[in-house]
Scaffold this motif. Structure first.
Motif, short mmCIF file in Angstrom:
data_model
loop_
_atom_site.label_atom_id
_atom_site.label_comp_id
_atom_site.label_asym_id
_atom_site.label_seq_id
_atom_site.Cartn_x
_atom_site.Cartn_y
_atom_site.Cartn_z
N ALA A 199 0.84 -1.20 0.00
CA ALA A 199 0.00 0.00 0.00
C ALA A 199 0.88 1.25 0.00
N GLN A 200 2.00 1.20 0.72
CA GLN A 200 2.90 2.36 0.72
C GLN A 200 3.50 2.58 -0.67
N SER A 201 3.80 1.47 -1.38
CA SER A 201 4.30 1.62 -2.76
C SER A 201 3.23 2.24 -3.65
N VAL A 202 1.98 1.83 -3.47
CA VAL A 202 0.88 2.40 -4.27
C VAL A 202 0.79 3.90 -4.02
N ILE A 203 0.84 4.28 -2.76
CA ILE A 203 0.74 5.72 -2.43
C ILE A 203 1.98 6.45 -2.95
N GLY A 204 3.15 5.80 -2.85
CA GLY A 204 4.37 6.41 -3.41
C GLY A 204 4.23 6.63 -4.91
N GLY A 205 3.70 5.63 -5.62
CA GLY A 205 3.47 5.76 -7.06
C GLY A 205 2.49 6.89 -7.34
N MET A 206 1.45 6.96 -6.51
CA MET A 206 0.45 8.03 -6.70
C MET A 206 1.10 9.40 -6.52
#
Ligand code: NAD
Length: 311
Positions: free
Chosen positions: A96-103
């Motif tokens: 989830a942190q990677s998803v938010i980082g990508g966002m």
């Protein structure tokens, strides 16, 4: 080892040698009731592990550190009646942190700043090209499970309005505005700025994000995929990124992995790629073992139903 022996005193523990060619003798394999694929990964370990587990005639239960079990290797165990359980949830936070980082890489001008930095160029983004505010944008999370729920929780901290898609109805503690059942994705896409894919790969979800769904997204919308590459029509995704219909994508998973060097995705601006690595975090193995395998071992000993049992 000590924790395993505490969970089940007197249990005999066999450890597959840390060597790609590692083998357990046939008479040892005959004594194996349970197997734990702990994710202690080095080249070819999985092959030797699964060969050993398949060669254990009395195997009754296989626990894996994985969350997704769409790989056919797991089906073969289910087909021979072996109980299969996963550690789904143990990597939800880092993913989830990677998803938010990508966002954030896509929503804020990081890619542009980084390109200028490599040229030692001081190039502020002018107000006339300012990116849209993130707060108030709409996110749809397809697969509101362990990963999707954590993505939703974090996204709301940035002021996004989040819709979750999953089979079961809304629960009081779901960190989303609403929960929708699968089957309405094209309609939901029309009001989605950020489409997050965190569902399992099943017959129902293969190709779910079709060309129609991608084209139903508003112009400039983003796709963030940490589920499986096959959930998206990759050719249609590439076309929508190329012609500017989509604003960008963060992709951790691909139709073919490793992503072939000739894939256009490597070169597209506004595409952030991680090599099926969004989960990488030092605490994963501990979380899988302490949070899922050991409690399941204790449940197995008591004859109770396992957590994350695959049916
Ligand atoms: P989970 O089982 O906790 O959640 C999956 C959710 O998807 C559930 O809420 C389920 O109801 C929902 N779902 C099932 N079918 C659906 C459909 N047709 N439409 C919408 N929602 C549907 O699993 P999780 O741990 O959150 O993992 C989800 C998936 O993410 C895994 O199956 C795996 O494929 C993938 N994954 C990827 C990585 C990675 O490294 N990128 C790591 C772990 C998991």
């Amino acid at each position: 080892r000590a924790a395993i022996e505490t969970a089940w005193p007197g249990i005999e523990l066999l450890v597959l040698p840390a060597d790609p060619a590692g083998r357990l003798p046939a008479e040892a394999l005959e004594r194996v009731d349970f197997a734990y694929f702990s994710g202690d990964v080095y080249p070819d370990y999985s092959r030797s592990f699964f060969a050993a587990a398949q060669g254990a005639p009395n195997l009754r239960w296989l626990h894996t550190f994985n969350a997704g079990v769409d790989n056919p290797v797991f089906r073969r165990f289910l087909d021979r009646g072996v109980v299969l359980s996963t550690s789904s949830g143990s990597t939800a936070q880092p993913i989830a942190q990677s998803v938010i980082g990508g966002m954030l890489l896509l929503a804020r001008p990081f890619l542009r700043w980084a390109a200028a930095q490599r040229r030692r160029a001081w190039e502020p983004v002018p107000a006339s090209e300012a990116p849209a505010d993130l707060a108030g944008q709409r996110m749809t999370v397809v697969g509101l499970g362990a990963i999707g729920t954590e993505v939703a929780r974090l996204a709301r901290a940035f002021g996004l309005a989040v819709t979750g898609v999953r089979r079961s109805p809304r629960r009081e503690d779901d960190p989303v505005e609403r929960v929708e059942p699968p089957g309405r994705l094209e309609e939901l896409a029309r009001e989605t700025d950020w489409l997050v894919l965190a569902c399992p790969l099943t017959e129902e979800t293969r190709g779910l994000v079709s060309e129609r769904v991608l084209r139903a997204l508003p112009r400039g919308a983003y796709v963030l995929n940490v589920a499986r590459g096959e959930v998206v029509d990759e050719a249609a995704l590439i076309a929508a990124l190329r012609d500017g219909h989509l604003g960008g994508a963060y992709l951790d998973v691909f139709a073919t992995e490793p992503l072939p060097p000739e894939s256009p995705l490597w070169e597209l601006p506004n595409v952030v790629i991680s090599p099926h690595n969004s989960a990488v975090a030092a605490g994963n193995e501990r979380r899988a073992t302490e949070g899922y395998f050991l409690p399941n071992l204790a449940r197995m000993r008591r004859g109770e139903r396992l957590v994350n049992e695959v049916r």
